[in-house]
Motif scaffolding. Structure first.
Motif, PDB file in Angstrom:
ATOM      1  N   LEU A 106       0.841  -1.197   0.000  1.00 30.53           N
ATOM      2  CA  LEU A 106       0.000   0.000   0.000  1.00 30.53           C
ATOM      3  C   LEU A 106       0.880   1.253   0.000  1.00 30.53           C
ATOM      4  O   LEU A 106       0.630   2.196  -0.761  1.00 30.53           O
ATOM      5  N   LEU A 107       1.911   1.255   0.824  1.00 24.46           N
ATOM      6  CA  LEU A 107       2.826   2.393   0.868  1.00 24.46           C
ATOM      7  C   LEU A 107       3.623   2.501  -0.427  1.00 24.46           C
ATOM      8  O   LEU A 107       3.846   3.601  -0.950  1.00 24.46           O
ATOM      9  N   ASN A 108       4.048   1.378  -0.955  1.00 20.07           N
ATOM     10  CA  ASN A 108       4.849   1.381  -2.185  1.00 20.07           C
ATOM     11  C   ASN A 108       4.050   1.863  -3.390  1.00 20.07           C
ATOM     12  O   ASN A 108       4.627   2.265  -4.402  1.00 20.07           O
ATOM     13  N   SER A 109       2.730   1.838  -3.273  1.00 21.78           N
ATOM     14  CA  SER A 109       1.874   2.324  -4.356  1.00 21.78           C
ATOM     15  C   SER A 109       1.797   3.844  -4.390  1.00 21.78           C
ATOM     16  O   SER A 109       1.224   4.417  -5.333  1.00 21.78           O
ATOM     17  N   HIS A 110       2.370   4.502  -3.384  1.00 23.29           N
ATOM     18  CA  HIS A 110       2.396   5.968  -3.355  1.00 23.29           C
ATOM     19  C   HIS A 110       3.528   6.470  -4.247  1.00 23.29           C
ATOM     20  O   HIS A 110       4.606   5.868  -4.308  1.00 23.29           O
ATOM     21  N   SER A 111       3.287   7.590  -4.921  1.00 24.90           N
ATOM     22  CA  SER A 111       4.265   8.107  -5.886  1.00 24.90           C
ATOM     23  C   SER A 111       5.562   8.585  -5.242  1.00 24.90           C
ATOM     24  O   SER A 111       6.578   8.737  -5.928  1.00 24.90           O
ATOM     25  N   ARG A 112       5.557   8.809  -3.924  1.00 25.57           N
ATOM     26  CA  ARG A 112       6.760   9.328  -3.264  1.00 25.57           C
ATOM     27  C   ARG A 112       7.379   8.346  -2.253  1.00 25.57           C
ATOM     28  O   ARG A 112       8.385   8.663  -1.633  1.00 25.57           O
ATOM     29  N   ILE A 113       6.781   7.174  -2.106  1.00 20.69           N
ATOM     30  CA  ILE A 113       7.240   6.232  -1.076  1.00 20.69           C
ATOM     31  C   ILE A 113       7.746   4.960  -1.732  1.00 20.69           C
ATOM     32  O   ILE A 113       7.039   4.323  -2.520  1.00 20.69           O
ATOM     33  N   ARG A 114       8.970   4.574  -1.399  1.00 21.09           N
ATOM     34  CA  ARG A 114       9.536   3.308  -1.862  1.00 21.09           C
ATOM     35  C   ARG A 114       9.566   2.333  -0.691  1.00 21.09           C
ATOM     36  O   ARG A 114      10.225   2.594   0.342  1.00 21.09           O
ATOM     37  N   ALA A 115       8.829   1.239  -0.842  1.00 22.28           N
ATOM     38  CA  ALA A 115       8.795   0.203   0.197  1.00 22.28           C
ATOM     39  C   ALA A 115       9.096  -1.135  -0.474  1.00 22.28           C
ATOM     40  O   ALA A 115       8.180  -1.825  -0.934  1.00 22.28           O
ATOM     41  N   PRO A 116      10.370  -1.512  -0.577  1.00 23.00           N
ATOM     42  CA  PRO A 116      10.742  -2.755  -1.259  1.00 23.00           C
ATOM     43  C   PRO A 116      10.461  -3.977  -0.390  1.00 23.00           C
ATOM     44  O   PRO A 116       9.927  -3.876   0.713  1.00 23.00           O
ATOM     45  N   HIS A 117      10.817  -5.132  -0.912  1.00 29.12           N
ATOM     46  CA  HIS A 117      10.682  -6.371  -0.140  1.00 29.12           C
ATOM     47  C   HIS A 117      11.556  -6.304   1.109  1.00 29.12           C
ATOM     48  O   HIS A 117      12.351  -5.377   1.297  1.00 29.12           O
ATOM     49  N   GLU A 118      11.433  -7.299   1.973  1.00 29.64           N
ATOM     50  CA  GLU A 118      12.219  -7.332   3.210  1.00 29.64           C
ATOM     51  C   GLU A 118      13.714  -7.291   2.873  1.00 29.64           C
ATOM     52  O   GLU A 118      14.207  -8.097   2.090  1.00 29.64           O
ATOM     53  N   MET A 119      14.429  -6.372   3.485  1.00 27.50           N
ATOM     54  CA  MET A 119      15.856  -6.183   3.172  1.00 27.50           C
ATOM     55  C   MET A 119      16.787  -6.895   4.151  1.00 27.50           C
ATOM     56  O   MET A 119      17.968  -7.073   3.854  1.00 27.50           O
TER      57      MET A 119
ATOM     58  N   ARG B 150      17.474   4.607  -6.911  1.00 26.05           N
ATOM     59  CA  ARG B 150      17.006   3.855  -8.073  1.00 26.05           C
ATOM     60  C   ARG B 150      15.506   4.054  -8.293  1.00 26.05           C
ATOM     61  O   ARG B 150      15.035   4.028  -9.429  1.00 26.05           O
ATOM     62  N   SER B 151      14.773   4.208  -7.218  1.00 22.96           N
ATOM     63  CA  SER B 151      13.312   4.318  -7.316  1.00 22.96           C
ATOM     64  C   SER B 151      12.861   5.688  -7.806  1.00 22.96           C
ATOM     65  O   SER B 151      11.746   5.836  -8.315  1.00 22.96           O
ATOM     66  N   GLY B 152      13.678   6.710  -7.611  1.00 21.05           N
ATOM     67  CA  GLY B 152      13.284   8.068  -7.959  1.00 21.05           C
ATOM     68  C   GLY B 152      12.316   8.679  -6.970  1.00 21.05           C
ATOM     69  O   GLY B 152      11.743   9.743  -7.231  1.00 21.05           O
ATOM     70  N   LYS B 153      12.125   8.039  -5.826  1.00 24.79           N
ATOM     71  CA  LYS B 153      11.215   8.544  -4.799  1.00 24.79           C
ATOM     72  C   LYS B 153      12.026   9.218  -3.691  1.00 24.79           C
ATOM     73  O   LYS B 153      13.260   9.286  -3.768  1.00 24.79           O
ATOM     74  N   ASP B 154      11.363   9.725  -2.644  1.00 25.95           N
ATOM     75  CA  ASP B 154      12.120  10.446  -1.613  1.00 25.95           C
ATOM     76  C   ASP B 154      11.906   9.934  -0.195  1.00 25.95           C
ATOM     77  O   ASP B 154      12.515  10.459   0.735  1.00 25.95           O
ATOM     78  N   ILE B 155      11.084   8.900   0.000  1.00 25.78           N
ATOM     79  CA  ILE B 155      10.907   8.287   1.319  1.00 25.78           C
ATOM     80  C   ILE B 155      11.084   6.786   1.149  1.00 25.78           C
ATOM     81  O   ILE B 155      10.498   6.176   0.247  1.00 25.78           O
ATOM     82  N   ILE B 156      11.899   6.174   2.008  1.00 22.26           N
ATOM     83  CA  ILE B 156      12.083   4.726   1.934  1.00 22.26           C
ATOM     84  C   ILE B 156      11.578   4.073   3.214  1.00 22.26           C
ATOM     85  O   ILE B 156      11.768   4.592   4.319  1.00 22.26           O
ATOM     86  N   VAL B 157      10.916   2.926   3.030  1.00 20.94           N
ATOM     87  CA  VAL B 157      10.320   2.171   4.135  1.00 20.94           C
ATOM     88  C   VAL B 157      10.884   0.756   4.119  1.00 20.94           C
ATOM     89  O   VAL B 157      10.889   0.100   3.074  1.00 20.94           O
ATOM     90  N   ASP B 158      11.361   0.294   5.258  1.00 24.96           N
ATOM     91  CA  ASP B 158      11.796  -1.103   5.402  1.00 24.96           C
ATOM     92  C   ASP B 158      10.806  -1.806   6.309  1.00 24.96           C
ATOM     93  O   ASP B 158      10.570  -1.376   7.434  1.00 24.96           O
TER      94      ASP B 158
END
Length: 285
Positions: free
Chosen positions: A68-81, A124-132
């Motif tokens: 849900l967060l990764n679907s936002h245009s400014r939030i990158r939430a990749p798989h478990e890191m 790489r994502s071009g976004k500005d907030i990252i979520v782990d």
């Protein structure tokens, strides 16, 4: 032997010495490092100043929250890191001394590496907030807080009884005592984080019952405008759903938000899990 041959032989000997462990003799032994007052490096500058961590137990809906967060245009939430399993190995006795001269130690070297991984993924994502959203991060939240003092935290809770039931269903020949102990371990760390960090708390039950209201609150916390596209995560590319990288069930692959499974009111929980469930706002049932 020609001069060229001697030079090559000497070069080969020096290369072997450079990559081989030193011989252990009295003259070659390094001085013992003090153990009573080990060196602690200062915090190096971070490329990502304020990453976001989802703290949760396993089987608490963290994969749903991340897509849900990764679907936002400014939030990158990749798989478990799994940053906590990414280590630095100081291979020689003198390596720690060399790093100390650079104001680094093993922990801070790992922190720099973790930070670089987040920055690379964000860039790489071009976004500005990252979520782990790696659930075991919950077990090391004090170290995350030490690494990133300005990090933000989303506390994702689920009724412990429902987590126990979900783990039991997922595992072949489940050990019920081991599962309850695992859920208790996560729950205790969540409670510690709830009392010691400035967190935004949501529940999996609320996320699935009213995803718009819950994601609006998340966007406000993260300082970004809410986007309706967040609720239609199936239209976005979130990478493969694979074991060890998050939930890979047909439920998450469906691309649809589905109702949370409720806790079994007849299931008996350890007293401490019951106590924590009540502290989180769940009823005795």
């Amino acid at each position: 032997m020609s001069a060229i041959g001697k030079g090559l032989k000497r070069r080969g000997r020096l290369m072997a010495q450079a990559v081989s462990p030193p011989r252990r003799n009295l003259d070659g032994m390094p001085a013992p490092r003090p153990t009573e007052d080990p060196y602690v490096a200062p915090r190096a500058p971070r490329l990502v100043d304020s990453p976001v961590f989802i703290l949760s137990s396993v089987r608490s809906g963290s994969t749903l929250l991340r897509v849900l967060l990764n679907s936002h245009s400014r939030i990158r939430a990749p798989h478990e890191m799994h940053l906590r399993t990414l280590h630095v190995h100081l291979a020689r006795d003198f390596t720690a001394d060399a790093m100390e001269a650079l104001e680094l130690d093993k922990d801070e070297l790992e922190h720099v590496l973790w930070d670089r991984v987040l920055h690379l993924e964000l860039d790489r994502s071009g976004k500005d907030i990252i979520v782990d959203k790696t659930p075991p991060n919950t077990l090391i939240w004090p170290r995350l807080h030490r690494c990133w003092p300005n990090a933000r935290y989303i506390l994702l809770l689920r009724h412990p009884g429902a987590v126990v039931a979900s783990l039991t269903d997922r595992r072949t020949d489940p050990d019920h005592e081991e599962i309850r102990a695992e859920v208790l371990g996560y729950s205790e760390k969540l409670e510690e984080a709830r009392h010691n960090l400035d967190t935004h708390v949501i529940t999996y039950e609320d996320l699935t019952a009213d995803p718009e209201l819950t994601t609006r609150g998340l966007c406000e916390y993260l300082g970004v405008p809410w986007e309706s596209a967040m609720l239609d995560y199936g239209k976005k590319d979130h990478g493969a759903f694979r074991p060890k990288l998050g939930d890979w069930s047909e439920t998450i692959k469906s691309g649809k938000i589905q109702s949370a499974r409720q806790a079994d009111p007849t299931a008996e929980l350890p007293p401490r899990l019951t106590e924590l469930a009540r502290a989180w706002g769940y009823s005795a049932d």
